[in-house]
Design an enzyme around this catalytic site. Structure first.
Site, PDB file in Angstrom:
ATOM      1  N   SER A  94       1.041   5.962 -31.994  1.00 13.51           N
ATOM      2  CA  SER A  94      -0.327   5.516 -32.236  1.00 13.51           C
ATOM      3  C   SER A  94      -0.541   4.111 -31.682  1.00 13.51           C
ATOM      4  CB  SER A  94      -0.645   5.533 -33.734  1.00 13.51           C
ATOM      5  OG  SER A  94      -0.596   6.857 -34.242  1.00 13.51           O
ATOM      6  N   GLU A  95      -1.696   3.918 -31.103  1.00 11.51           N
ATOM      7  CA  GLU A  95      -2.065   2.670 -30.428  1.00 11.51           C
ATOM      8  C   GLU A  95      -1.913   1.441 -31.328  1.00 11.51           C
ATOM      9  OE1 GLU A  95      -5.998   1.141 -27.975  1.00 11.51           O
ATOM     10  OE2 GLU A  95      -6.263   2.501 -29.670  1.00 11.51           O
ATOM     11  N   CYS A 111       4.467  -6.480 -36.510  1.00  8.68           N
ATOM     12  CA  CYS A 111       4.810  -5.061 -36.604  1.00  8.68           C
ATOM     13  C   CYS A 111       6.008  -4.765 -35.706  1.00  8.68           C
ATOM     14  CB  CYS A 111       3.619  -4.193 -36.220  1.00  8.68           C
ATOM     15  SG  CYS A 111       3.098  -4.417 -34.494  1.00  8.68           S
ATOM     16  N   CYS A 145       5.669  -2.096 -33.363  1.00  8.85           N
ATOM     17  CA  CYS A 145       5.086  -1.073 -32.486  1.00  8.85           C
ATOM     18  C   CYS A 145       5.539  -1.196 -31.033  1.00  8.85           C
ATOM     19  CB  CYS A 145       3.565  -1.124 -32.572  1.00  8.85           C
ATOM     20  SG  CYS A 145       2.933  -0.865 -34.244  1.00  8.85           S
ATOM     21  N   GLN A 169       9.087   0.043 -30.730  1.00  9.85           N
ATOM     22  CA  GLN A 169       9.171   1.501 -30.846  1.00  9.85           C
ATOM     23  C   GLN A 169       8.679   2.189 -29.565  1.00  9.85           C
ATOM     24  OE1 GLN A 169       8.894   3.687 -34.633  1.00  9.85           O
ATOM     25  NE2 GLN A 169       7.527   2.037 -35.256  1.00  9.85           N
ATOM     26  N   GLY A 182      -4.288   0.671 -35.840  1.00 11.15           N
ATOM     27  CA  GLY A 182      -4.175   0.143 -37.191  1.00 11.15           C
ATOM     28  C   GLY A 182      -3.931   1.204 -38.241  1.00 11.15           C
ATOM     29  N   ARG A 183      -3.024   2.114 -37.948  1.00 10.45           N
ATOM     30  CA  ARG A 183      -2.741   3.241 -38.838  1.00 10.45           C
ATOM     31  C   ARG A 183      -4.017   4.025 -39.142  1.00 10.45           C
ATOM     32  NH1 ARG A 183       0.213   0.772 -43.212  1.00 10.45           N
ATOM     33  NH2 ARG A 183       1.778   0.218 -41.663  1.00 10.45           N
ATOM     34  N   THR A 220       1.006  -4.543 -46.272  1.00 12.98           N
ATOM     35  CA  THR A 220       0.157  -3.775 -45.346  1.00 12.98           C
ATOM     36  C   THR A 220      -0.550  -2.609 -46.025  1.00 12.98           C
ATOM     37  OG1 THR A 220       0.154  -2.544 -43.262  1.00 12.98           O
ATOM     38  CG2 THR A 220       2.157  -2.424 -44.560  1.00 12.98           C
ATOM     39  N   ASP A 275      -2.430   5.322 -45.077  1.00 15.61           N
ATOM     40  CA  ASP A 275      -2.239   5.760 -43.694  1.00 15.61           C
ATOM     41  C   ASP A 275      -3.322   6.782 -43.373  1.00 15.61           C
ATOM     42  OD1 ASP A 275      -1.377   6.649 -41.214  1.00 15.61           O
ATOM     43  OD2 ASP A 275       0.732   6.721 -41.780  1.00 15.61           O
ATOM     44  N   ARG A 289      -3.915   8.052 -40.288  1.00 11.78           N
ATOM     45  CA  ARG A 289      -3.667   8.752 -39.034  1.00 11.78           C
ATOM     46  C   ARG A 289      -3.587  10.268 -39.232  1.00 11.78           C
ATOM     47  NH1 ARG A 289       1.618   5.630 -37.194  1.00 11.78           N
ATOM     48  NH2 ARG A 289       1.987   5.940 -39.427  1.00 11.78           N
TER      49      ARG A 289
END
Length: 205
Positions: free
Chosen positions: A58-59, A71, A73, A76, A99-100, A120, A132, A134
């Site tokens: 995810s962006e 983070c 991200c 990963q 942003g989740r 978070t 979350d 997503r």
């Protein structure tokens, strides 16, 4: 597939040379949400007889473009591309759900709440969101469009694996997603492990 592919439209396919080798880059549009998503493909994945190494990512603009240390991200993302490159075949699906899933502006508002002491998850909930937001229908649809239905999934998030499996994707194995731990992201990683159930070694110590 279970409600995964009927709204998906492939817009373009092109070559993308990267630090991790050449990939075929696909752009898709989800006509239900009007969001555009990407897939980076290495090798001939559509005819693979073995599970395809895959990351559904995810962006994260702040982490991946600006190098935010809040983070994990960027690490990963790079680790997934490195693993795919080493195997020689694989796919990284890049979903535009910042942003989740709460969007860029809300994510930055959440940063301010984190600086005031919330973690978070607490920050997202304070803004009126679930921990979350997503979802992975578009990711499953892209895999299906590219004839990938059996994967080795790069993730630390059990919910992601369960969601994709519910959408008809076979998860042959789960491959850990490695990221660097820093003073800035320590609490973030601890929260992902303790409150969201992510399998992140050492972050609870």
């Amino acid at each position: 597939m279970k409600e995964a592919s009927h709204n998906l439209e492939r817009i373009v396919k092109t070559r993308l040379p990267t630090a991790y080798g050449d990939f075929q880059l696909y752009l898709f549009k989800d006509n239900a949400t009007h969001k555009e998503h990407l897939a980076m493909v290495k090798g001939d994945i559509g005819t693979a007889t073995e599970p395809v190494l895959a990351r559904i990512h995810s962006e994260c603009l702040t982490g991946e473009v600006f190098g935010s240390l809040r983070c994990d991200c960027q690490w990963q993302l790079n680790n997934a591309l490195e693993q795919i490159s080493k195997r020689g075949t694989g796919i990284l699906v890049y979903l535009r759900q910042e942003g989740r899933g709460i969007g860029l502006s809300s994510k930055l508002l959440a940063y301010n709440l984190q600086d005031q002491g919330l973690d978070t998850v607490e920050a997202n909930v304070k803004l009126g969101f679930d921990a979350d937001m997503r979802e992975y229908r578009a990711g499953a649809a892209i895999l299906d469009h590219l004839h990938v239905r059996n994967i080795d999934l790069i993730t630390n998030n059990p919910n992601k694996a369960e969601s994709l499996a519910a959408l008809g994707i076979k998860i042959s194995s789960v491959v850990p997603s490695h990221a660097q731990h820093t003073l800035e992201n320590k609490r973030y990683l601890q929260t992902k492990a303790t409150q969201l159930g992510h399998n992140i070694p050492l972050c609870t110590e």
